[in-house]
Design a protein around this motif. Structure first.
Motif, short mmCIF file in Angstrom:
data_model
loop_
_atom_site.label_atom_id
_atom_site.label_comp_id
_atom_site.label_asym_id
_atom_site.label_seq_id
_atom_site.Cartn_x
_atom_site.Cartn_y
_atom_site.Cartn_z
N LEU A 59 0.82 -1.21 0.00
CA LEU A 59 0.00 0.00 0.00
C LEU A 59 0.86 1.27 0.00
O LEU A 59 0.34 2.37 -0.03
CB LEU A 59 -0.97 0.01 1.19
N ARG A 106 -6.38 3.01 4.74
CA ARG A 106 -5.80 2.21 3.65
C ARG A 106 -6.19 0.75 3.78
O ARG A 106 -6.18 0.22 4.88
CB ARG A 106 -4.28 2.31 3.67
N PRO A 107 -6.51 0.04 2.72
CA PRO A 107 -6.72 0.60 1.40
C PRO A 107 -7.98 1.46 1.39
O PRO A 107 -8.97 1.13 2.03
CB PRO A 107 -6.88 -0.62 0.48
N ASP A 110 -11.78 3.88 -2.51
CA ASP A 110 -11.71 4.00 -3.96
C ASP A 110 -10.36 3.53 -4.52
O ASP A 110 -10.02 3.80 -5.66
CB ASP A 110 -11.97 5.44 -4.39
N GLU A 111 -9.59 2.82 -3.70
CA GLU A 111 -8.25 2.35 -4.09
C GLU A 111 -8.31 0.93 -4.63
O GLU A 111 -8.79 0.02 -3.96
CB GLU A 111 -7.33 2.40 -2.85
N THR A 112 -7.81 0.72 -5.83
CA THR A 112 -7.76 -0.61 -6.42
C THR A 112 -6.54 -1.34 -5.87
O THR A 112 -5.42 -0.84 -5.96
CB THR A 112 -7.70 -0.55 -7.96
N VAL A 122 -11.52 -3.54 -5.14
CA VAL A 122 -11.63 -2.37 -4.28
C VAL A 122 -12.29 -2.87 -3.00
O VAL A 122 -13.36 -3.47 -3.03
CB VAL A 122 -12.47 -1.26 -4.95
#
Length: 180
Positions: A59, A106-107, A110-112, A122
């Motif tokens: 990450l 995190r993640p 909206d983080e792939t 996601v």
């Protein structure tokens, strides 16, 4: 594909550090010292409280190593330790604070998350994360001892001064320990 029972239980334990903590420390004897943790005593030998290690892995965020002063507490909730160290954790809808879904955001929602050889995703925090990308919760019972998967989630795990808590964002087939 079905996961073996032991792997499923291990994954539940590993993901358990989601701090939807509902209040202050639940110390058995004494209380935790409120405020921020002291980074200068983050080595296991120098920490008289509970050491915290957070490794974001793929990450790409800086590792966190801290020492949380537990005051006169002999037992303290792991979720309270994380909160005192200013580490924000989020659980899942299905498992609450027993399964960690996000650490310090995190993640992100909206983080792939991409893992070589696996389907990208996601994280929705609805249930368990995929077995190839999740937050693993670790405990070290004494300085220099081997790191072990926590057998309880963040919401129910109790720790004592001298122990260390670790969260590692684990991807792929390898399961790195905190600090490795």
């Amino acid at each position: 594909m079905k996961m073996p029972v032991l792997a499923t239980l291990t994954l539940l334990g590993a993901l358990a550090l989601s701090g939807c903590a509902t209040g202050p420390s639940t110390a058995t004897s004494g209380t935790a010292t409120p405020g921020t943790a002291a980074t200068e005593s983050a080595s296991p030998e120098a920490c008289s409280g509970v050491r915290v290690v957070v490794d974001f892995g793929t990450l790409a965020a800086p590792k966190i190593t801290d020492c949380v002063d537990t005051g006169t507490a002999t037992t303290i909730a792991a979720s309270a330790v994380m909160k005192t160290a200013a580490i924000a954790t989020e659980g899942t809808v299905q498992y609450g604070d027993q399964v960690v879904c996000r650490v310090n955001g995190r993640p992100a929602a909206d983080e792939t998350v991409t893992v070589t050889g696996q389907a990208s995703f996601v994280e929705s925090c609805q249930s368990m994360a995929p077995a190839y990308a999740y937050w693993a919760l670790w405990i070290q019972t004494a300085p220099g001892a081997a790191w072990e998967y926590a057998q309880e989630g963040l919401g129910s795990l109790q720790v004592t001064p001298g122990q260390s808590l670790g969260l590692v964002f684990t991807t792929g087939a390898e399961t790195p320990t905190p600090g490795s």
